[in-house]
Design an enzyme around this catalytic site. Structure first.
Site, PDB file in Angstrom:
ATOM      1  N   CYS A 119      14.072  94.174 -24.633  1.00 32.91           N
ATOM      2  CA  CYS A 119      14.736  93.643 -25.831  1.00 32.91           C
ATOM      3  C   CYS A 119      14.615  94.626 -27.001  1.00 32.91           C
ATOM      4  O   CYS A 119      15.268  95.668 -26.979  1.00 32.91           O
ATOM      5  CB  CYS A 119      14.198  92.260 -26.169  1.00 32.91           C
ATOM      6  N   HIS A 213      14.628  89.465 -21.447  1.00 34.73           N
ATOM      7  CA  HIS A 213      13.169  89.403 -21.379  1.00 34.73           C
ATOM      8  C   HIS A 213      12.733  89.242 -19.927  1.00 34.73           C
ATOM      9  O   HIS A 213      12.443  88.137 -19.455  1.00 34.73           O
ATOM     10  CB  HIS A 213      12.647  88.262 -22.255  1.00 34.73           C
ATOM     11  N   GLU A 215      10.047  89.916 -18.575  1.00 34.65           N
ATOM     12  CA  GLU A 215       8.648  89.489 -18.369  1.00 34.65           C
ATOM     13  C   GLU A 215       8.520  87.985 -18.199  1.00 34.65           C
ATOM     14  O   GLU A 215       7.492  87.511 -17.682  1.00 34.65           O
ATOM     15  CB  GLU A 215       7.780  89.976 -19.536  1.00 34.65           C
TER      16      GLU A 215
END
Length: 238
Positions: A119, A213, A215
């Protein structure tokens, strides 16, 4: 030994925002970083280490790392990429954080160190290479939880990203309102949204930035690839 992956802390918050009782401790800036980044790095097989934005000797820091993850966070200050006007929807910025992260990104790329930007981290990678950003891009911030994919991006064929997660349509999450405008030197577009927004960029070696994102999603291939690319550097150093 497992590779050591440095994860940037791209946000400072006033200590008064903490939920912990302060017991009279004076207000001061505190680092803020979601644990999901560190957990994703560890699941992928590396040891995560948080990088505070106050390191003056980047060469000594980089020499101890095997890879870098540029985390998400607040908007980059437009001055970092030479923009004179500030959009009315621009959020709070931290120029000192920008300076640290951009210098870190440049140092890592100069060394050919594996780098993954998430991001804001993707935007920082682009700016570090001389690129620019759209200061405000409506329609790319979801209200659903981060673990839920809400829109699709098209991964371009013959890119490194396509080799990692496959070319074609991929479902991702979306929590940004800024994005790459002019692509930085040595970088190329690796994925786009249906409206043309740049969703991923990549450079020589292992330098990848994605707007989503990764993660918080179940698919850990990007972090696994980062760790895999970082491992040879560790073996050479040993």
């Amino acid at each position: 030994m497992r590779p050591l992956i440095g994860v940037t802390t791209s946000e400072l918050r006033p200590s008064g925002l903490s939920t912990l009782r302060r017991q009279g401790e004076p207000d001061h800036p505190e680092m803020a970083l979601g644990m999901t980044y560190l957990q994703a790095v560890e699941r992928a097989g590396a040891v995560p280490v948080v990088l505070p934005p106050c390191v003056s000797d980047l060469e000594s820091l980089i020499a101890r790392l095997d890879g870098v993850c540029l985390s998400g966070g607040p908007d980059l200050d437009p001055e970092a990429y030479g923009a004179r006007d500030r959009h009315a929807e621009l959020g709070p910025t931290e120029p000192s954080l920008d300076a640290f992260e951009l210098a870190l990104a440049r140092a890592a790329m100069e060394r050919g160190m594996p780098l993954l930007g998430i991001c804001r981290g993707a935007q920082a990678l682009n700016v570090a290479c001389g690129g620019t950003l759209h200061q405000h891009l409506p329609g790319h911030r979801q209200s659903e939880p981060g673990c839920q994919a809400t829109h699709e991006v098209e991964v371009l064929p013959h890119t490194r990203l396509a080799g990692l997660i496959g070319p074609g349509t991929v479902a991702v999450n979306s929590f940004h309102h800024q994005a790459v405008d002019r692509v930085g030197r040595g970088l190329r577009v690796a994925a786009r949204a249906a409206d043309g927004t740049v969703e991923a960029i990549e450079g020589a070696g292992f330098a990848i930035g994605v707007q989503w994102h990764a993660e918080t999603l179940a698919d850990g291939r990007l972090f696994e690839a980062l760790v895999g690319a970082s491992a040879p550097a560790l073996r050479v150093a040993a």
